[in-house]
Write an enzyme that holds these catalytic residues in place. Structure first.
Site, short mmCIF file in Angstrom:
data_model
loop_
_atom_site.label_atom_id
_atom_site.label_comp_id
_atom_site.label_asym_id
_atom_site.label_seq_id
_atom_site.Cartn_x
_atom_site.Cartn_y
_atom_site.Cartn_z
CD1 TRP A 1 7.01 0.43 -45.71
CD2 TRP A 1 4.92 -0.24 -45.31
NE1 TRP A 1 6.33 0.44 -46.91
CE2 TRP A 1 5.04 0.04 -46.70
CE3 TRP A 1 3.69 -0.66 -44.83
CZ2 TRP A 1 3.98 -0.11 -47.59
CZ3 TRP A 1 2.64 -0.81 -45.73
CH2 TRP A 1 2.80 -0.54 -47.09
CG ASP A 2 10.13 -2.27 -47.28
OD1 ASP A 2 9.58 -1.21 -46.92
OD2 ASP A 2 10.67 -2.40 -48.40
CD GLU B 1 6.53 5.74 -50.31
OE1 GLU B 1 7.45 5.85 -51.14
OE2 GLU B 1 6.63 5.06 -49.27
CE LYS C 1 6.92 3.90 -55.19
NZ LYS C 1 7.87 4.56 -54.30
CD GLN C 2 3.42 0.37 -51.76
OE1 GLN C 2 3.51 -0.80 -51.43
NE2 GLN C 2 4.33 1.27 -51.44
C1 BGC Z 1 8.10 2.16 -51.47
C2 BGC Z 1 7.97 2.01 -49.97
C3 BGC Z 1 9.06 1.08 -49.47
C4 BGC Z 1 10.43 1.54 -49.93
C5 BGC Z 1 11.51 0.57 -49.56
C6 BGC Z 1 9.49 2.64 -51.80
O1 BGC Z 1 9.65 2.74 -53.17
O2 BGC Z 1 7.14 3.07 -51.94
O3 BGC Z 1 6.70 1.50 -49.64
O4 BGC Z 1 9.01 1.03 -48.10
O5 BGC Z 1 10.43 1.69 -51.32
O6 BGC Z 1 11.30 -0.66 -50.17
#
Ligand code: BGC
Length: 727
Positions: A324-325, A466, A577-578
């Site tokens: 989704w980045d 996550e 986490k974010q």
């Molecule tokens: C993040 C995800 C992201 C992925 C790739 C993960 O550590 O939690 O949101 O899509 O890294 O960058």
């Protein structure tokens, strides 16, 4: 500030430097490894779409045969930074032209000294062309031997992907190599053509898998010897005759100067569309330009069968897989500065719809569920297991491929944003609308009626945060799914007006019966949102009952809270986490009041693992902080994002560029500090909130085919300047 520089050579930081000195042209990228090699290096070239099967990670971009190789032997001694003495060292990447230069004054163990300058770039004007030049100015009399190679003996951190099929010499100064990926059957050809300032002939060494052209030159003090290596590259994804194509591109250049001039012009055109300048903050300016550069060299210009991986094409991390980045972090940069690139990225999602439909139907749902990690076919390639942080001998289950359903809404969001920004109705009618409807269909079929809540929602999911898996009614997921279904209904109504034939076609092929559409309306109207009367949204069911943590108690630390708590235990704490709820508020500003944003910002900000959680977080946090008028905090988050790669603050830049963070940095400057707000009817305005030390911010963006330039002065440290515009 346009240049990234390095003035000393430090082997301990070589992987980080290889990443940040990556060059590329949207077709491929090459890490900044040294031409002559160095022990322990992480040398790699990744070509878009050249995937091959790999254990655990399913498929990965195969590190391509190496085109950089150039050995220099000075009076019998091999030039290598691992021996002798480095008397002077300077490396720089010019972001304006994509030219990487390294100048070394080196003394061999027996005292032969020379100034050696390397220059390289990946042509943006001809994406099948790579250019390297080496100039050697000896301070001794004797012999210089040059060995230029193409090297098929490459691997992905131990795993070999190539069968070396053929190699040869074309004429006195051209040699070539052809290789075939072991499982996916992709042929890749490299052809090198050398030009030398010296007259002596080249010998050809037919070393297995490593065709080499060798020249011996008489060295005189102060007399520069120049060797230019033009390398053509092509794969069977481009042509049925990749070798012929590679040879043709290697033969094209007239001279170094002519290809460099074409490169300058091509990059000038790129920057003209997206240049950002920040007076008063060189570090921030360099970071945003560097981020744009890294995104631009990873962006496919002529290929919609590929996407941009989470680490671009600059490292082994995440194996070239897209997340989704792309839609949420990187795509806005392209949508608003290079729509033709944004379109390629979205067409990739359109082309991978069959795989997304299959993923949904395999799990018992309808519509399109996009892969959390996506590679060449769009099938799910998220590894199921990875080594545990705490004990690398144990495996930890990765759940995102099974539970991160929000990806489908993220893709739909990207398509919708692109359509609103470009006004390309034709594209939306042909592709975008189908993406919107198919993802809505998925969310409608995946929604569950929850009697006790008197609403619909999603159980057993993972949201952007996550640290918590298997959660119910993740707010981000519910909000975005609701938006997706509502926007699909609007899309259908719009299609019925604008393109009735296409509307009928889609209704028929996707079986959009009146009953089904009525159910969509019902689901959207009764989507569960855990919201308290003061506007605070609970991130998922039961989140407020988890153990609250004062993150300051864990400082100083150098590890994420996930590592500190452990993967399982992190589920029991409120640490994020974010940003999760805040992300939804950022993406859908029309749906939330500033008071709601404030309440959520105040609650979630101190509970977020800003320093070592996801690298995606800080730039988003910066934007929301700007919206809250908290410019100082915004800058702190922004600069954290800005340093992720340039200063390797997370210690993992060696795995590749943090591409989402790069996109987020641009968004933080333009939408955060610059305060650009684009309304869905095409009107725009800016409400700048510049950090106090920024004197001036200038940026440009394109809306519905028209480019706009915004300049914001921070005169007398006024906090806000209002610009308005219309389309
Ligand atoms: C993040 C995800 C992201 C992925 C790739 C993960 O550590 O939690 O949101 O899509 O890294 O960058």
């Amino acid at each position: 500030m346009w240049t990234l520089t390095e003035n000393t050579f430090d082997p301990a930081s070589q992987h980080h430097k290889e990443t940040i000195f990556t060059i590329g042209n949207g077709y491929l990228s090459t890490r900044g490894a040294l031409e002559e090699g160095y022990p322990g290096e992480s040398r790699a070239t990744f070509v878009h779409g050249v995937f091959d099967a790999a254990p655990i990670v399913v498929t990965e971009l195969a590190n391509a045969p190496d085109w950089l190789g150039l050995q220099i032997v000075l009076n019998g001694e091999k030039f290598s930074l691992a021996q002798g003495q480095i008397l002077e060292y300077h490396r720089q990447l010019d972001l304006l032209t994509g030219l990487l230069t390294r100048r070394v004054r080196w003394q061999s163990p027996t005292g032969q000294t020379a100034v050696i300058q390397f220059e390289r770039f990946a042509s943006l004007e001809d994406e099948h062309l790579l250019c390297l030049r080496c100039q050697i100015t000896p301070e001794f009399e004797g012999e210089i031997e040059l060995r230029a190679t193409l090297n098929g003996h490459v691997d992905n951190q131990g795993l070999r992907h190539w069968n070396l099929t053929r190699q040869g010499r074309k004429n006195g100064q051209t040699a070539w190599l052809e290789a075939l990926t072991r499982q996916s059957g992709i042929t890749l050809a490299l052809a090198m053509r050398l030009l030398s300032s010296a007259r002596s002939a080249f010998d050809y060494w037919d070393a297995e898998g490593q065709p080499t052209l060798r020249q011996v030159v008489h060295a005189r003090p102060g007399e520069t010897v120049t060797l230019t290596k033009f390398v053509g590259i092509a794969t069977s994804r481009d042509s049925d005759h990749p070798l012929a194509l590679a040879l043709e591109h290697a033969a094209r250049p007239q001279s170094w100067d002519s290809v460099l001039e074409a490169q300058r012009q091509a990059w000038a055109r790129e920057w003209q569309r997206c240049e950002v300048s920040i007076e008063g903050d060189e570090e921030a300016e360099l970071a945003v330009r560097f981020s744009l550069f890294q995104l631009l060299i990873a962006a496919p210009r002529h290929d919609s069968r590929v996407n941009i991986g989470a680490k671009t094409l600059s490292g082994f991390g995440y194996r070239g897989h897209a997340f989704w980045d792309t839609e949420i972090f990187m795509l806005p940069v392209f949508t608003y500065t290079a729509p033709h690139i944004a379109r390629n990225l979205l067409d990739y999602r359109y082309l991978t719809l069959p795989a997304a439909r299959q993923k949904a139907s395999d799990a018992g749902y309808e519509g399109a569920w996009f892969a959390w990690e996506s590679a060449d076919t769009g099938e799910e390639v998220t590894p199921t297991w990875v080594p545990d942080f705490q004990d690398k001998k144990k495996l930890a289950r990765v759940w995102t491929g099974d539970l991160a359903i929000h990806i489908s809404a993220d893709v739909a969001y990207g398509a919708w944003q692109y359509w609103r920004a470009t006004g390309e109705d034709d594209w939306y009618i042909r592709c975008g609308a189908e993406l919107m409807l198919e993802t809505a269909k998925f969310f409608a079929s995946r929604a569950e009626w929850q009697e006790e809540r008197n609403g619909y929602g999603y159980r057993d999911v993972i949201g952007p945060d996550e640290y918590h898996d298997h959660v119910n009614n993740n707010a981000y997921t519910n909000i975005l799914a609701q938006w997706n279904i509502e926007t699909a209904l609007e899309t259908l109504a719009w299609l019925e007006q604008t393109a009735p034939q296409r509307a009928a076609e889609l209704k028929d092929s996707l079986n959009l019966t009146p009953e089904r559409l009525a159910r969509w309306r019902d689901i959207a109207a009764r989507m569960i949102l855990n919201q308290r009367p003061d506007g605070l949204i609970e991130q998922f069911d039961g989140y407020f009952n988890l153990t609250d943590v004062n993150l300051a108690d864990y400082e100083p630390r150098t590890r994420s809270m996930h590592e500190i708590f452990g993967i399982e235990a992190a589920n029991h704490y409120q640490v994020l986490k974010q940003p999760d709820v805040l992300m939804a508020l950022y993406l859908l500003p029309e749906r939330f009041t500033p008071e709601q944003v404030r309440v959520n910002y105040d609650y979630y900000t101190p509970r977020t693992d800003h320093t070592y959680g996801s690298s995606l977080g800080p730039s988003m946090q910066a934007i929301v902080a700007c919206q809250m008028g908290d410019v100082e905090a915004a800058y702190e988050h922004f600069i954290r994002a800005a340093r992720a790669d340039l200063r390797d603050v997370r210690g993992n830049a060696g795995d590749g560029i943090h591409a989402a963070s790069a996109g987020g940095i641009w968004q933080a400057v333009v939408f955060g500090f610059g305060g650009l707000r684009i309304h869905s009817d095409g009107r725009w305005e800016t409400h700048s909130r510049l950090p106090r030390h920024w004197k001036r911010l200038a940026f440009c963006f394109t809306l519905r085919g028209q480019q706009h330039t915004v300049t914001q002065d921070n005169l007398l440290h006024h906090d806000s300047i209002l610009h308005r515009g219309t389309r």
